[in-house]
Structures are given as structure tokens and as C-alpha cells.
Design an enzyme around this catalytic site. Structure first.
Site, PDB file in Angstrom:
ATOM      1  CG  HIS A   1      -2.047  -0.953   1.077  1.00 22.96           C
ATOM      2  ND1 HIS A   1      -2.420  -1.922   2.303  1.00 22.96           N
ATOM      3  CD2 HIS A   1      -2.564  -1.229   0.257  1.00 22.96           C
ATOM      4  CE1 HIS A   1      -3.338  -2.605   1.937  1.00 22.96           C
ATOM      5  NE2 HIS A   1      -3.998  -2.316   0.637  1.00 22.96           N
TER       6      HIS A   1
ATOM      7  CE1 TYR B   1       7.233   2.328   6.715  1.00 21.34           C
ATOM      8  CE2 TYR B   1       5.250   3.022   8.535  1.00 21.34           C
ATOM      9  CZ  TYR B   1       6.538   3.317   7.608  1.00 21.34           C
ATOM     10  OH  TYR B   1       7.131   4.715   7.731  1.00 21.34           O
ATOM     11  CG  HIS B   2       0.198  -2.575   4.853  1.00 24.10           C
ATOM     12  ND1 HIS B   2      -0.896  -1.443   4.698  1.00 24.10           N
ATOM     13  CD2 HIS B   2       0.599  -2.478   6.375  1.00 24.10           C
ATOM     14  CE1 HIS B   2      -1.243  -1.153   5.974  1.00 24.10           C
ATOM     15  NE2 HIS B   2      -0.228  -1.302   6.731  1.00 24.10           N
ATOM     16  N   PRO B   3       3.907  -4.990   3.034  1.00 18.49           N
ATOM     17  CG  PRO B   3       6.222  -5.295   3.370  1.00 18.49           C
ATOM     18  CD  PRO B   3       4.959  -4.609   3.842  1.00 18.49           C
TER      19      PRO B   3
END
Length: 540
Positions: free
Chosen positions: A301, A474-476
Site C-alpha cells: 500500500h 509498510y504492508h508488503p
């Protein structure tokens, strides 16, 4: 005979690699059976840093090499060749020990979509029981929430005028109020809930691992860096790892489970010779099992940050005033309330970037403060931040090892804003943010749009602003995706295709990123994987 084969650490039924959001859940649930012997390996350290447990402590733990892996992306054309920092937890609890504490599950359609892709058992009705199983909801039990789980989920312990104005402004432009975006419907505006209890962070380590450590059938090693999975033909039999200067091997009688995250899990697979053959050959790794999807399908994101100067007092004023700052510390010490209990954001909005969509495609994170980045301090003026991200980006990237050295950070190619659809959503998202700022509840107290600034007006200019001012949220995810196509890495029971005794359980298995923050779904994945392992064990 190699050094690794000579030093055997022990024999276990299951070896879990990574004590993060999902790994801690697995360690807890599997060791509920006293006959199951589990080894949990964590490459980071223990969660002793006090800032881990103070909710606002992510300002101290992110970008801190003692607690954060400090990954950095490759230069990215989509964001003007910038490189973004990607914090990932290097500590028990993984990223749940340094994230923003926000509890969001995603949309019903996300999981129904996974199931429609051929992943039986992953529809919303299938996964809802696992969300409820984990949860101890402070508001009480209902059809969407549980109260018997170890993960504390609570309301924010902080309210500020600017946040109330933001909520009213969103409603004034037609976004409905929604007090539970994890309930019947996600669309709307309201306050976030957070994974905290009485003013303290409730990480996966605190919720799941700490109780399990009292069981004799769980062995935990921290500072244990995994080198590779041991393969005997197409069977995973153990793990090679480093610990206290020694190279060791642990044997798994039943299974190895990778829970090292969307960066760590594909890196370990590739270092073990599992991946795309030509890539592995190019970095000096012998390909033992061709699986071209390992490390591909990367999704994240990307948030576009808008900062507004305001005449309304914000947390910037409290932090920048020495006396008020002292008062903030005293308030937290005495009552566990106030600004130090702040999650990464206060207000969330899930809405549509344009008319005609069947469900929300953008999310806002509103903070009653502003800063250039965590750890650098707030701005010296009153301001708030309204970040907006596309929930289901079409852009895809990759994680690829640069060498056979498991300590070397891999290449992270995010490929942000590389899909045409994402460009349109980025422009529209900024327009929605400005509509909120122009609403009657906010307009009278806004002095100026500090970032990106009103000089950005045309669609082309707004796209340039998105490229310049965007940051990861911070959403890998999705680098070991679940499915049955040629690029899938695991099946619907999270078993690695073509290799027995090996599963992956973390955010990397998401075929498509969820519509929202990823910590709660990662914990759910851990819960569901534990159940599947137990079920499969009984069938043998």
C-alpha cells in the site's frame, strides 16, 4: 561432510522460522498439544526495549537497527527514482512489535476473491472464525468479534478536536459514519481500534508467545539466523541456522513452516535453491526446485501524504512545548492515557475514489500531528496529516536475493505506480482528500495545504505530487502467493508446491493484498495454518 551436518541442535516435530505476527500464533497453537515438540527460530532479539511496549514507541523503534531490519527498496521509477525505507520487525513479535497497532481485517470481498481464485477454505465465512478466535474485543462479543482470544483489541485512549472535525468533514461530503469497520461493512469514517491493552502494546509476542513459553514442548532461540532449508530430494527435513557464532542444524520430523514475512520467506526459499532457475543461477545458487513465483507478485500500500497547517491545536503543539511534553510523560506514567498511547493514526476512512465502484478502493489514515518521517520529530507548527492509499493496487513488484549470502538484504523492486489504473486512483484520492479539507467542519481551521501544496492543480500535477510525496504504509505482501497457477508458491493449505514437509504462513501467501492494514490478517493466517497442520497430523 559439511560443518552444518556435524552440529545437530536437536530433533523437533515442527520448526517455525520467524517469531512474528503469524509465527508466534503457530508456536502457541501447536504447543497446545503436549505431544508436539516445536522449535521457534527468530533472527532478531528479545522484545526488551521499553519503547516496544509504549504505543507511540514506533517513533523510536522504526529505523533503529536494534529492532528494525532497515530494508530499503531499489530506486523506483514510479516515484521519481526514490528509495523508500521499509521497516520490518527484528525482534520477537516481528512487525507487530513496531507497527502502528491498527486493527483492520480487510473486506469480505477480499477473502471471497481468494476463494474464487481456487483457494478453497479461504472465503470470508471461512476466515471469520479465526479472526474471532484470536480476538479479545474490549467492546464485547457479537457475530463479528470474539472475546476469548489472547489478542487485545481496544478503543483509542486519545481524542482531539481536529480528529472530531475530520470525522464530521468526511460525513459532510457523503462518507457515512462507521464505528466498526471490521464489522458488517467496511465503508465509512470512524476511529481506529488498536492492538493495545490499558495503554500498552499487545504484540503477537505478548499475546501468543509469552504464554506458550511456559510449555516444555516449545524451544525458542533468538538471534538465530536461518541460512537455508535442508532438502532431501523434494522433502524438507530441517533448517540450517547460525546461533552464537555456531552453524547448526535442526531436524524436523514433520514440517518446516516459514513465517519470516513477505521479504524473509522468499529470501530463505531462494537461498535454499527454491525459485526461478535462471535468477538463482545468476546469483550462484544451485536450483534444487523450480518454483518461478517465489519472490514475485509483490504488493504494498502506497500512501500519499497530505499535511494541512491548522489554527486548531494539534499534538505538534504538545510535543514542541517542554512543559506540555513533560505533562504528557507524567500523564502516561500515572494513568496510561494521553498522547503516548497514540496508534499510528486516529481516524480511518474507507471510501471510493470515484462514483460507480461497488466497494471502497481507498483508505485514509488521519493523524493529529505532522512530521516528515518517524523519528525525526514533529513540525514546529500546528498541523495534521491525512494520508490516503489505494487498497488494491494493480502494480506488482518482486523480492530477489542478490547473492547466496543469507545476511545480504535482497533486491526490493516495488514498482509503485507502474499500472495505469493506479495512476488514476492516486489522482482521485488526492481530490477526495481536498474535498474533505474544504468541508464546513474543517475549512475554517485550515490555514494552508503544506504538503503537497495548492500549486498542484491539474491531473498531471497531482500525479507528480503523488510520485514525489508518497511513502510506503509498510504492508508488503504476496511474494509466496497461494493458488494453483504456475506462479503460485503454496496451495490452499499453505504447503509449498512440489516439496513435502514445507509450508509458508505469513502475509506473503496472500494472492491479492487485503483492503487495509495487514497485521490482523497475518495473525489470522497463523491461526488457520495451525489448525490445518493439526488436521493433517491427525490424518497421518
Amino acid at each position: 561432510m559439511s560443518l552444518y551436518q556435524e552440529q545437530v541442535f536437536g530433533e523437533f516435530d515442527y520448526i517455525i522460522v520467524g517469531a512474528g505476527s503469524a509465527g508466534c500464533v503457530l508456536a502457541n497453537r501447536l504447543t497446545e498439544d503436549p505431544e508436539i515438540k516445536v522449535l521457534l527460530l527468530e533472527a532478531g532479539g528479545k522484545d526488551w526495549n521499553p519503547w516496544i511496549h509504549v504505543p507511540v514507541g514506533y517513533f523510536k523503534t522504526m529505523h533503529n537497527p536494534a529492532t528494525d531490519w532497515c530494508y530499503v527498496t531499489d530506486p523506483d521509477k514510479g516515484i521519481n527514482d526514490r528509495q523508500l525505507q521499509w521497516p520490518r520487525g527484528k525482534v520477537l513479535g516481528g512487525s507487530s512489535s513496531l507497527n502502528g497497532l491498527l486493527y483492520i481485517r480487510g473486506q469480505r470481498q477480499d477473502y471471497d476473491g481468494w476463494a474464487a481464485m481456487g483457494n478453497d477454505g479461504w472465503s470470508y465465512e471461512d476466515v471469520l472464525p479465526y479472526f474471532k478466535k484470536s480476538e479479545c474485543q474490549s467492546r464485547g462479543e457479537n457475530p463479528y468479534h470474539g472475546v476469548d482470544g489472547p489478542l487485545k483489541v481496544s478503543d483509542l485512549r486519545l481524542r482531539r478536536e481536529i480528529a472530531e472535525r475530520f470525522i464530521k468533514a468526511a460525513q459532510q461530503i457523503g462518507i457515512p459514519a462507521n464505528s466498526d469497520v471490521n464489522g458488517e461493512t467496511q465503508e465509512g469514517v470512524g476511529y481506529f481500534q488498536q492492538t493495545a491493552y490499558k495503554g500498552l502494546r499487545c504484540s503477537s509476542a505478548k499475546a501468543f508467545l509469552r504464554p506458550a513459553l511456559e510449555r516444555p514442548n516449545l524451544t525458542l532461540l533468538t538471534r538465530a539466523h536461518t541460512r537455508r532449508i535442508i532438502l532431501d530430494g523434494k522433502q524438507a527435513t530441517g533448517i540450517e541456522f547460525e546461533h552464537k557464532g555456531k552453524s547448526l542444524r535442526a531436524n524436523a520430523g514433520r514440517e518446516v513452516v516459514l513465517s519470516a514475512g513477505a521479504i524473509g520467506s522468499p529470501q530463505i526459499l531462494q537461498c535454499s535453491g527454491v525459485g526461478e532457475p535462471e535468477h538463482l543461477k545468476s546469483v550462484g545458487v544451485n536450483c534444487l526446485h523450480s518454483l518461478p513465483g517465489v519472490g514475485e507478485n509483490l504488493q504494498d500500500h502506497l500512501q500519499i501524504r497530505l499535511v494541512f497547517k491548522t489554527s486548531c491545536k494539534t499534538l505538534n503543539d504538545e510535543v514542541n512545548n517542554p512543559l506540555k511534553k513533560l505533562g504528557v510523560g507524567i500523564q502516561y506514567a500515572v494513568s496510561r492515557t494521553g498522547p503516548l498511547t497514540l496508534a499510528a493514526s486516529q481516524v480511518c476512512i474507507f471510501t471510493k475514489s470515484e462514483e460507480g465502484l461497488d466497494r471502497p478502493d481507498i483508505q485514509f489514515h488521519m493523524q493529529p500531528l505532522s512530521a516528515d518521517k518517524p523519528g525525526e520529530g514533529v513540525h514546529p507548527f500546528s498541523a495534521f496529516t491525512a494520508s490516503v492509499c489505494q487498497l488494491r493496487p494493480h502494480s506488482r513488484g518482486s523480492i530477489k536475493i542478490r547473492s547466496s549470502d543469507p545476511h545480504e538484504h535482497p533486491s526490493i523492486q516495488a514498482n509503485y505506480l507502474s499500472a495505469e489504473e493506479d495512476l488514476r486512483v492516486a489522482v482521485n484520492a488526492i481530490k477526495v482528500a481536498r474535498r474533505i479539507a474544504e468541508a464546513d467542519a474543517l475549512k475554517p481551521v485550515i490555514i494552508d495545504e503544506y504538503v503537497p501544496g495548492r500549486q498542484y492543480q491539474t491531473d498531471e500535477q497531482l500525479l507528480n505530487a503523488a510520485r514525489r510525496y508518497s511513502q510506503t504504509i509498510y504492508h508488503p505482501t504476496s511474494t509466496c502467493k497461494m493458488g494453483d497457477d504456475e506462479m503460485a508458491v503454496v496451495d490452499n493449505r499453505l504447503r509449498v508446491h512440489g516439496i513435502s514437509g514445507l509450508r509458508v504462513a505469513d502475509a506473503s501467501i496472500m494472492p491479492v493484498i487485503v483492503s487495509g492494514n495487514t497485521n490482523a490478517p497475518s495473525i489470522m493466517i497463523g491461526e488457520k495454518c495451525a489448525d490445518m497442520i493439526k488436521q493433517d497430523r491427525l490424518r497421518r
